[in-house]
Design an enzyme around this catalytic site. Structure first.
Site, mmCIF file in Angstrom:
data_model
loop_
_atom_site.group_PDB
_atom_site.id
_atom_site.type_symbol
_atom_site.label_atom_id
_atom_site.label_comp_id
_atom_site.label_asym_id
_atom_site.label_seq_id
_atom_site.Cartn_x
_atom_site.Cartn_y
_atom_site.Cartn_z
ATOM 1 N N GLU A 1 44.668 73.496 52.816
ATOM 2 C CA GLU A 1 43.896 72.344 52.337
ATOM 3 C C GLU A 1 42.655 72.764 51.560
ATOM 4 O OE1 GLU A 1 45.148 72.639 55.375
ATOM 5 O OE2 GLU A 1 46.318 70.824 55.778
ATOM 6 N N HIS B 1 46.471 64.715 65.537
ATOM 7 C CA HIS B 1 47.129 63.902 64.514
ATOM 8 C C HIS B 1 46.840 62.404 64.701
ATOM 9 C CE1 HIS B 1 49.404 67.691 64.647
ATOM 10 N NE2 HIS B 1 49.658 67.475 63.358
#
Lengths: 323, 400
Positions: A60, A129
């Protein structure tokens, strides 16, 4: 009216804008030919090709930095982080570069870049998550922060977001991806900073975004004797405080339902603003419902206990009327 | 730590109790639950237990004393070395002597501060929402009179205030609002209670007045931009009468009557915010057109709420004209400290006996209300006669 899912609506909006603007590219993990982990970029690769749909490694920080540079030099990248939890990996690029470049270059440079990520609890997705991290981004000057609770808003806000000259954080709620609603008119474009008033009422104001907005709409069905006004601000930055203030001036009661962790949350901000501007309009304390301040559990019953549920919201509405 | 022992609350209607007997003495060790003393109220005798274990350091009331509920009557130290501070003891001894003195005078002992404390303890702290406070201010509702209906029965909310306002008004909440309401309420109540009113009524012919007014409107309105009303004629007539009767052009001040040099007249003005009575200055020296201008200006300021203090004080008399609203005749309440008020009714055709024949004439009823401390009936009747003459011969109002 034709029904489509939130996921389809936002995907359609991206396709519309990509057709109109050849500078838009999309970077992400498996968002190319595979169509995204949630199928949220399905068919875009087939239409726009490998040059504009770029599959990245799981890195990322790297591809977000790449996007900042691409944006500063003329492209309009969409960075797909899949889960907003992993924004932590690339926060320096978002906070220290993307949000600031326009300012530190004295307006000579801008960063037309959209960071898209999915947030929120779904089926025991657990500690890594499940977060709703929009307060992180709300905190940073120079970022606009968007979320939505129905297909029309998702579509119209994505189209606006891809026309912004500086960074936008666009957050989808995972649980809402598959939820269907009225399909947007193709031309729909929704400006930032304008709340949706889902339902007008005179007794009590409830402010909520994303999944919590939908839960509030369910909850008010259980309190038919109370006239509840339901407001979804849609863009967290800029935040349409005027609509909220006007509503509180009418009702005198405010409940904020927020899926972010409670401390320094979206709910905190709205509560503080209302306390500051509408104190003499309040007929009862401002109430907030947030998740417990704990790490998201894997256990489904524990997850359910942590996250605001419809009966809890309905009870809070009744309690606040009794204050 | 030093713990205060109070005379506990005894229910809604009991405010004090007689301390019958101490079962513990200063210096005694006490255990939580031990009986410290007994009290007697109108309802019952009760043993009061120690709220905590420790040493009884001090007793602040004696057997036989009447003490308000909530009064601190003992201090208990929970730790060795606790002692009552010197300053504290002095304060307490003063309370004690107050109680004794009261008892000696045969009164129930109730120093104000202690009574307040007792009330607090009995009622608990009451929460008033900011919105409810604002509503109370707007509607002039006394918050202590509002019955809360919220959680725990102690949160006063807007709806409680609105309910109280409706109950106060006996009608709609809007009735009690209005900028001038509180002042009118206070003044009229004071005047009606303290001012000995008497009333004189007279029917006055008004054919000539009505005709003259119509002529003047026709001749002057376009030129001056001002429409002269019957009220302006009445103001002028009243002003000239006041000038001619110095004893009536006066104010009552304490036990004396002040004769005024200027003729300043209040005019009752009906506004959306309620009744106002701005004062028009030196009315006797002004033309009808000037009076009309002043009247219109005063009414505008009254309606806007921009009356200055100088617009509402002074004056010897007030004119109230309910004629335009169809009232035939009525009695008004004097605005203190003025000497009187003139109430005018509607000009309309009424049967009138002239030279032994009943004829239809325009007439109006004038009713004087006078303060009998200032003016007697005969003088007031002469004043009214003078006034009636001016109205029946209205050209006199144009000639001076």
């Amino acid at each position: 009216m034709k029904q489509i899912s939130n996921l389809e609506a936002v995907r359609d909006a991206i396709a519309m804008e990509m057709r109109a603007n050849p500078d838009i590219i999309l970077l992400g993990e498996g968002t190319g030919e595979r169509g995204g982990s949630f199928a949220h970029t399905k068919n875009l690769y087939q239409e726009f090709g490998a040059k504009r749909l770029i599959d990245t490694p799981i890195a990322e920080l790297g591809f977000t930095g790449l996007a900042v540079g691409a944006a500063a030099t003329g492209l309009h990248p969409i960075v797909d982080l899949m889960f907003v939890d992993f924004a932590a990996e690339c926060m320096s690029q978002i906070v220290n570069q993307a949000s600031k470049l326009h300012y530190v270059s004295n307006g000579q440079s801008c960063v037309p870049m959209l960071v898209r990520a999915a947030m929120g609890t779904i089926k025991g997705a657990a500690a890594h998550h499940s977060s709703c991290l929009y307060p992180w981004f709300m905190h940073i000057p120079g970022l606009k922060v968007v979320t939505y609770s129905n297909p029309v808003d998702g579509y119209g806000l994505m189209r606006s977001a891809l026309r912004e000259p500086n960074p936008v954080i666009f957050l989808d709620h995972k649980t809402l991806y598959s939820v269907k609603g009225d399909a947007p008119d193709e031309e729909t474009v929704i400006p930032f900073g304008k709340a949706r008033v889902y339902k007008e009422g005179t007794d009590l104001t409830v402010v909520a975004v994303a999944l919590m907005a939908q839960r509030v709409l369910e909850a008010v069905k259980q309190t038919p004797d109370i006239s509840v006004e339901v407001i979804d601000p849609r863009t967290l930055v800029p935040l349409d405080l005027e609509t909220i203030f006007a509503s509180v001036r009418k009702t005198g009661r405010l409940l904020i339902v927020d899926e972010a962790y409670p401390v320094c949350s979206f709910a905190s901000e709205v509560a503080a603003q209302v306390a500051s501007e509408c104190l003499y309009d309040l007929d009862a304390p401002v109430r907030r419902i947030n998740p417990k301040a704990i790490t998201h559990p894997f256990s489904p019953p524990l997850e359910q206990a942590m996250i605001p549920q419809v009966p809890q919201i309905a009870q809070a509405i009744r309690d606040l009327m009794e204050e | 730590m030093i713990v205060d022992v109070e005379v506990p609350n005894q229910g809604l209607t009991i405010t004090e109790a007689t301390l019958l007997l101490w079962l513990k003495q200063p210096g005694d060790a006490v255990v939580k639950g031990d009986i410290l003393f007994e009290i007697e109220t109108d309802k019952a005798t009760q043993e009061i237990e120690s709220p905590i274990s420790g040493t009884l350091l001090q007793v602040l009331a004696q057997a036989g004393d009447v003490v308000p509920l909530g009064q601190i009557v003992a201090k208990i130290g929970t730790e060795a070395g606790d002692e009552v501070g010197a300053g504290e003891a002095r304060d307490d001894s003063r309370d004690e002597s107050d109680i004794r003195n009261a008892r000696d005078r045969g009164e129930s002992a109730a120093p104000n501060v202690v009574v307040e404390q007792a009330k607090d303890i009995e009622g608990g702290r009451r929460m008033v929402s900011p919105r409810a406070r604002r509503a109370a201010r707007r509607l002039g509702v006394d918050l202590t009179s509002v019955q809360p209906t919220g959680a725990h029965g102690r949160h006063v909310r807007e709806r409680d205030v609105l309910l109280a306002a409706e109950e106060n008004a006996g009608a709609s909440a809007a009735r009690v609002s209005g900028r001038y309401r509180a002042k009118t309420a206070e003044q009229t109540a004071l005047s009606f209670r303290d001012t000995p009113h008497f009333y004189l009524t007279r029917e006055v012919r008004a054919d000539r007045l009505a005709a003259l007014r119509a002529d003047m409107v026709r001749d002057t309105e376009a030129e001056t931009g001002v429409r002269i009303s019957i009220t302006d004629f009445l103001l002028k007539a009243l002003a000239l009468a006041l000038r001619a009767f110095p004893s009536v052009n006066s104010q009552r001040r304490n036990d004396t009557v002040a004769l005024l040099s200027a003729v300043n007249i209040g005019l009752a003005v009906d506004t959306a915010e309620g009744l106002a009575a701005p004062i028009l200055q030196s009315v006797d020296t002004q033309s009808l057109t000037a009076i009309a201008r002043a009247r219109i200006e005063a009414a505008r300021r009254a309606a806007e709420g921009t009356l200055r203090n100088s617009d509402i004080v002074g004056g010897s008399f007030t004119l109230t004209n309910l004629g335009p609203l169809g009232v035939d005749q009525f009695d008004a309440i004097i605005v203190p400290p003025q000497s009187g008020i003139l109430a005018a009714g509607a000009i309309k055709m009424r049967p009138h006996v002239i030279d032994g024949e009943v004829r239809a004439c325009n007439t109006l009823f004038l009713t004087l209300a006078m303060d009998h401390r200032v003016v007697d009936g005969a003088e007031a009747a002469r004043f009214l006669d003078f006034l009636a003459n001016l109205i029946e011969k209205p050209t006199l109002l144009c000639s001076q």
